[in-house]
Structures are given as structure tokens and as C-alpha cells.
Design an enzyme around this catalytic site. Sequence first.
Site, PDB file in Angstrom:
ATOM      1  N   ASP A 265      -0.638 -52.800 -28.640  1.00 28.96           N
ATOM      2  CA  ASP A 265      -0.690 -51.567 -27.859  1.00 28.96           C
ATOM      3  C   ASP A 265      -1.621 -51.774 -26.668  1.00 28.96           C
ATOM      4  O   ASP A 265      -2.742 -52.261 -26.827  1.00 28.96           O
ATOM      5  CB  ASP A 265      -1.193 -50.421 -28.736  1.00 28.96           C
TER       6      ASP A 265
ATOM      7  N   GLN B 183     -11.418 -42.973 -35.237  1.00 32.96           N
ATOM      8  CA  GLN B 183     -11.465 -43.947 -34.138  1.00 32.96           C
ATOM      9  C   GLN B 183     -12.846 -43.982 -33.481  1.00 32.96           C
ATOM     10  O   GLN B 183     -13.397 -45.049 -33.216  1.00 32.96           O
ATOM     11  CB  GLN B 183     -10.393 -43.568 -33.104  1.00 32.96           C
TER      12      GLN B 183
ATOM     13  N   GLU C 161       3.955 -42.850 -25.488  1.00 37.20           N
ATOM     14  CA  GLU C 161       3.999 -44.197 -24.919  1.00 37.20           C
ATOM     15  C   GLU C 161       5.442 -44.696 -24.797  1.00 37.20           C
ATOM     16  O   GLU C 161       6.358 -44.167 -25.425  1.00 37.20           O
ATOM     17  CB  GLU C 161       3.202 -45.169 -25.799  1.00 37.20           C
TER      18      GLU C 161
ATOM     19  N   ASP D 267       1.907 -43.079 -30.720  1.00 36.38           N
ATOM     20  CA  ASP D 267       0.781 -43.780 -31.337  1.00 36.38           C
ATOM     21  C   ASP D 267      -0.186 -42.724 -31.883  1.00 36.38           C
ATOM     22  O   ASP D 267      -1.182 -42.393 -31.251  1.00 36.38           O
ATOM     23  CB  ASP D 267       0.116 -44.671 -30.271  1.00 36.38           C
TER      24      ASP D 267
ATOM     25  N   GLU E 147      -0.256 -40.030 -28.944  1.00 38.35           N
ATOM     26  CA  GLU E 147      -0.267 -40.749 -27.669  1.00 38.35           C
ATOM     27  C   GLU E 147       1.184 -41.001 -27.308  1.00 38.35           C
ATOM     28  O   GLU E 147       1.901 -41.681 -28.042  1.00 38.35           O
ATOM     29  CB  GLU E 147      -1.061 -42.063 -27.772  1.00 38.35           C
TER      30      GLU E 147
ATOM     31  N   THR F 225       2.790 -45.257 -36.816  1.00 36.82           N
ATOM     32  CA  THR F 225       3.206 -45.286 -35.414  1.00 36.82           C
ATOM     33  C   THR F 225       4.705 -45.027 -35.415  1.00 36.82           C
ATOM     34  O   THR F 225       5.449 -45.732 -36.098  1.00 36.82           O
ATOM     35  CB  THR F 225       2.919 -46.664 -34.785  1.00 36.82           C
TER      36      THR F 225
ATOM     37  N   LYS G 278      -5.759 -45.710 -36.121  1.00 43.96           N
ATOM     38  CA  LYS G 278      -4.431 -45.872 -35.511  1.00 43.96           C
ATOM     39  C   LYS G 278      -3.389 -46.384 -36.512  1.00 43.96           C
ATOM     40  O   LYS G 278      -2.198 -46.111 -36.353  1.00 43.96           O
ATOM     41  CB  LYS G 278      -4.508 -46.921 -34.382  1.00 43.96           C
TER      42      LYS G 278
ATOM     43  N   HIS H 161      -5.222 -42.065 -17.779  1.00 46.35           N
ATOM     44  CA  HIS H 161      -5.630 -41.940 -19.188  1.00 46.35           C
ATOM     45  C   HIS H 161      -6.965 -42.646 -19.420  1.00 46.35           C
ATOM     46  O   HIS H 161      -7.875 -42.076 -20.030  1.00 46.35           O
ATOM     47  CB  HIS H 161      -4.548 -42.541 -20.093  1.00 46.35           C
TER      48      HIS H 161
ATOM     49  N   GLU I  27      -6.904 -35.453 -24.048  1.00 44.38           N
ATOM     50  CA  GLU I  27      -6.994 -35.217 -22.602  1.00 44.38           C
ATOM     51  C   GLU I  27      -6.522 -33.811 -22.244  1.00 44.38           C
ATOM     52  O   GLU I  27      -7.124 -33.133 -21.408  1.00 44.38           O
ATOM     53  CB  GLU I  27      -6.123 -36.216 -21.846  1.00 44.38           C
TER      54      GLU I  27
ATOM     55  N   ARG J 138      -8.841 -39.237 -33.884  1.00 47.81           N
ATOM     56  CA  ARG J 138      -9.933 -39.444 -32.921  1.00 47.81           C
ATOM     57  C   ARG J 138     -11.308 -39.528 -33.595  1.00 47.81           C
ATOM     58  O   ARG J 138     -12.186 -40.226 -33.090  1.00 47.81           O
ATOM     59  CB  ARG J 138      -9.951 -38.332 -31.874  1.00 47.81           C
TER      60      ARG J 138
HETATM   61 MN    MN Z   1      -2.041 -46.074 -27.828  1.00 44.20          MN
END
Ligand code: MN
Length: 405
Positions: free
Chosen positions: A120, A234, A195, A227, A193, A251, A247, A127, A354, A231
Amino acid sequence: MTATTWLDLPADSPFGVHNLPYGVFTAADRPGRRRIGVRIGDRVLDAGAAARAVGSPSELLDAETLNPLMAAGRSTWREVRAALTEWLTDAAHRPAVEPCLLDLADVSLHLPFEVADYVDFYASEHHATNLGKILRPGQEPLTPNWKHLPIGYHGRSGTIVISGTPVTRPHGQRKAPADPAPTFGPSRRLDIEAEVAFVVGTPSTMGTPVALADFAEHVFGVCLLNDWSARDIQGWEYVPLGPFLGKSFATSLSPWVVPLEALQHARIAPPTRDVEPLPYLDDRDAEPWGLDLAIEIALNGRTVSRPPFATMYWTAAQQLAHLTANGASLRTGDLYASGTVSGPEPDTRGALIELTWNGEHPLKFPDGTERAFLEDGDEVSISATAPGPGGLRVGFGEVTGQIVG
Ligand code: MN
């Protein structure tokens, strides 16, 4: 000019013969052997059966995954795509091919290929800048390496799941900066996320990097990917070796692999780079691989963001060149994702951290509910289209997932 299909299909379908993405399915009512399907409109062509029906049986199309076709290389990909196009456009083939079509509603879709390694990246400047401001306030948001190399990490291929698979809220160690010690429990800051993922077909030799110009020889097609990111897990674990258990629990991948060939009209120049890239990443004299995908993120059926893939700083070709620059080899089924796609505007950000600015400004919905991060039962769906020939759009299959507590 795109040929016209004999199928009864809206002229502006994003899944017309200009697209023809590949997937793997079983019939929903009698699950048996997995088969390769090609989406056309809201139908699925049983590709192996169609090949036999027109008198040119194909081991590659009769397989239970896309891996053999992916490994066969670009000239074969072109031949197979040309054959599929002919079967679906030449009315002479209609009597043989039409019985090989199933309704999309009548099939179950599976992970279309065996995922080898999964990487990834982190290619959106918006971002990376937003995350830098949120996680390291008062410091330079981009790390000093960011504009010199496409930053990435190795993820967990064994937990990549097909769209629609429920996602169990992960447990782990969480520690907010103010907490005296970590605790263990369910993530309270579960995020997404949005992607774009690139599927490697042709392998490469260990010790031999893949040049920028060879991107299309190796990459078979493109999917959407979510993804999922815890948080809180992480934030406590990531220093100094990067993402791990925050993570790796799941996925999600979209079911249809859009052939790279179908994205020729989506190619654009990436944003101007303000740092000169080293020669192996320098695409200024090449035809670059920026892609103009329009992405949409929906939370419980409401659109919450529209990230523009065109704004990504690093292209997939640069990421592949970087991924192999040390001589690491590619295997058929390798999957690498772009990194969260976030544009410059607040409503084009590709992750809740975000969109809600670390939970400080929750999303507010017309029914009075709010979301800072995901709650149990929440369903996230990511979709996208890209420019195709003659004003048509190329559709991507949605990647969806619902959180289970
Ligand atoms: Mn990612």
C-alpha cells in the site's frame, strides 16, 4: 471507434464493450465450480463457456481464477480482449454466445485472483499533508522523503476480501497521547481509505527492476480498494516500523478487474512535481500514467466525498518502478494500492480522519445522526468511473463492506 454490441444495452452503459472487466463467479442458486466472468451491462458472460460455444476453447478462460490469464502476458491479454469483443459485437456469434450470459443478480462474485504480495502506497499529497497536520501538528506536514520516493509499506495479502464481505471491528492496543497506559479492546476510531489498486499479471526477474516504460507489460488491470484502518491501534503501534495490526484485519477489493487496456482514454498528465525526481522515477519525457478516475464514497447510502484520482502526485507506473528498484521481483497476483485518494477540497477527502478532521467535526446527516468514525452496522461503498472512448464512461465495480461489532 467502439464496436456496437448485439446485446440490448443502454448506449451510455459504463459496462459496455469498451470496458469488459474480468471477475470470478458462481451461480447464486447452485454454487459449484468457480468460473471466469466478463461483465457486460448488468450481465455476466461465462467466458469459458462462450469460448467453447464459438469453437475456440481456452484453458485460460476455463480457469477458476484469473491468475493463468494474468500470467500469460500483454499480447495474450490483447488477443483475449479482442476475441471477447468480437463475440459480443459480431451478430453471427449471438446464437452461440447469448446462452452463456447470466444476470448479475443471479451470480455470487468471488476474489477474482489469488493475491500474492500486497503493498500500500501513500501517493496523495493532499492526504499526506492532512495526515501530517493532524498527527504531527506544528511540524512540516510532509516528511523530507515524500517528494523523492513513493512511500509504501507491505500489507497482509491473506486478509484481502471481496467486496460485500462483512468487516469485524478489530480489537487491539489503543493509547491516546493523554492516556497513562494502553488498553486492549475494540477500535473506537475505525476508518476507511478510498484507494485504487493495481493488479500485477506478468512476473519479473529477481535482480532486474521494472522500468517506468514497462508498466503496461506487467499490470493487468485496476480495481477499487478500501483499506480499513483502525486509527487508535495505528496511532499507538506505527512508530517506527509503520502500519501493522491497525490495517491488517481486512482490506476490501472490488470484484471486477478493469483491464488497463480499457483505461487508455483516462490517461492524463499527473500534477506538476516541484521536486525533480531521480532518473528511474522521471516520467517527464514519457507518456505518464496519471489516471482521471472520478471516485465516490457513500456511507449508509449517502455520498460523503468525491475524491479525484487525477490529483495523485505519484503514478502507478512510478510506484511499480520504485517497488522493484532494489531488484525485488514481481509475482502474478501482486497487488499494490495507490494510498488514500484525497483531493484539495474538504469534500474530496478519502478517509474519515480527514473528512472529520480527526473526529473534531463529525459528518452530519439529514436524519440528525453524526459520524466521526464508523459505528457497527455502518456500510461503506466506494465506486468510480473513468473517461472511455467517444464520451463514454468506464465503470468500476463497487467495493462495499459493512462493519460488524
Ligand atoms: Mn492505505
